[in-house]
Design a protein around this motif. Structure first.
Motif, PDB file in Angstrom:
ATOM      1  N   SER A 155      39.995  39.779  34.079  1.00 38.65           N
ATOM      2  CA  SER A 155      38.837  39.427  34.890  1.00 38.65           C
ATOM      3  C   SER A 155      38.763  37.921  35.044  1.00 38.65           C
ATOM      4  CB  SER A 155      37.555  39.963  34.260  1.00 38.65           C
ATOM      5  OG  SER A 155      37.372  39.356  33.003  1.00 38.65           O
ATOM      6  N   VAL A 170      28.573  38.457  37.012  1.00 40.90           N
ATOM      7  CA  VAL A 170      29.499  39.491  36.567  1.00 40.90           C
ATOM      8  C   VAL A 170      30.890  39.139  37.085  1.00 40.90           C
ATOM      9  CG1 VAL A 170      30.016  41.946  36.709  1.00 40.90           C
ATOM     10  CG2 VAL A 170      27.641  41.186  36.621  1.00 40.90           C
ATOM     11  N   HIS A 200      36.771  42.115  38.707  1.00 39.16           N
ATOM     12  CA  HIS A 200      37.891  42.775  38.052  1.00 39.16           C
ATOM     13  C   HIS A 200      38.971  43.131  39.060  1.00 39.16           C
ATOM     14  CE1 HIS A 200      35.957  43.284  34.122  1.00 39.16           C
ATOM     15  NE2 HIS A 200      34.837  43.384  34.815  1.00 39.16           N
ATOM     16  N   ASP A 216      38.197  45.991  41.449  1.00 42.73           N
ATOM     17  CA  ASP A 216      37.332  45.605  42.566  1.00 42.73           C
ATOM     18  C   ASP A 216      38.159  45.086  43.730  1.00 42.73           C
ATOM     19  OD1 ASP A 216      35.169  46.242  40.967  1.00 42.73           O
ATOM     20  OD2 ASP A 216      34.855  44.169  40.335  1.00 42.73           O
ATOM     21  N   LEU A 251      30.656  51.070  41.132  1.00 40.64           N
ATOM     22  CA  LEU A 251      31.226  50.358  39.991  1.00 40.64           C
ATOM     23  C   LEU A 251      30.517  49.030  39.743  1.00 40.64           C
ATOM     24  CD1 LEU A 251      35.063  50.935  40.424  1.00 40.64           C
ATOM     25  CD2 LEU A 251      33.600  51.809  38.615  1.00 40.64           C
ATOM     26  N   ASN A 252      30.203  48.313  40.809  1.00 41.74           N
ATOM     27  CA  ASN A 252      29.512  47.031  40.646  1.00 41.74           C
ATOM     28  C   ASN A 252      28.097  47.215  40.120  1.00 41.74           C
ATOM     29  OD1 ASN A 252      31.495  45.184  41.306  1.00 41.74           O
ATOM     30  ND2 ASN A 252      31.153  45.432  43.488  1.00 41.74           N
ATOM     31  N   ARG A 270      28.383  48.031  36.427  1.00 44.95           N
ATOM     32  CA  ARG A 270      28.782  46.853  35.660  1.00 44.95           C
ATOM     33  C   ARG A 270      27.616  45.868  35.516  1.00 44.95           C
ATOM     34  NH1 ARG A 270      33.122  45.354  38.533  1.00 44.95           N
ATOM     35  NH2 ARG A 270      34.292  46.989  37.497  1.00 44.95           N
ATOM     36  N   ARG A 271      26.861  45.681  36.583  1.00 41.35           N
ATOM     37  CA  ARG A 271      25.700  44.779  36.506  1.00 41.35           C
ATOM     38  C   ARG A 271      24.621  45.327  35.586  1.00 41.35           C
ATOM     39  NH1 ARG A 271      25.295  40.733  40.655  1.00 41.35           N
ATOM     40  NH2 ARG A 271      27.100  40.890  42.030  1.00 41.35           N
ATOM     41  N   ARG A 298      25.116  47.245  32.995  1.00 42.92           N
ATOM     42  CA  ARG A 298      25.599  47.029  31.627  1.00 42.92           C
ATOM     43  C   ARG A 298      25.441  45.579  31.199  1.00 42.92           C
ATOM     44  NH1 ARG A 298      30.955  48.325  32.081  1.00 42.92           N
ATOM     45  NH2 ARG A 298      30.620  50.036  33.501  1.00 42.92           N
ATOM     46  N   ALA A 299      25.707  44.671  32.116  1.00 43.32           N
ATOM     47  CA  ALA A 299      25.581  43.232  31.797  1.00 43.32           C
ATOM     48  C   ALA A 299      24.126  42.848  31.569  1.00 43.32           C
ATOM     49  CB  ALA A 299      26.189  42.397  32.919  1.00 43.32           C
TER      50      ALA A 299
END
Length: 88
Positions: free
Chosen positions: A2, A10, A13, A16, A76-77, A80-81, A83-84
């Motif tokens: 990444s 974020v 990756h 992406d 996916l984004n 991921r956001r 989770r962040a």
């Protein structure tokens, strides 16, 4: 794998980039095939033989596949956001 970023963003990756380029490539392929059909039919090509049925099928099937890839990229984004944001 990444790219590190600043300001708590974020990272981007590899998956992406792959999904984005694949969806763009499929849409570009669909446009090129559509233009080829227009040029071929204007020049009197028989659209029932040769490579033309495949070109016609690509015009129909690549935009939905590209759309699914874009939706996958967005999901996916978002995941991921989320989770962040939970980790902060």
């Amino acid at each position: 794998m990444s790219t590190p970023t600043s300001r708590g963003e974020v990272p981007v990756h590899r998956i992406d980039r792959i999904l984005a380029y694949m969806s763009f490539g499929l849409l570009l392929l669909s446009i090129v095939c559509f233009l080829a059909i227009m040029i071929g039919s204007a020049n009197g090509a028989d659209m029932r033989e040769g490579v033309w049925p495949t070109v016609g099928a690509l015009v129909w099937f690549t935009p939905p596949v590209a759309f699914v890839l874009v939706i996958t990229l967005v999901i996916l984004n978002f995941a991921r956001r989320a989770r962040a944001n939970r980790a902060e």
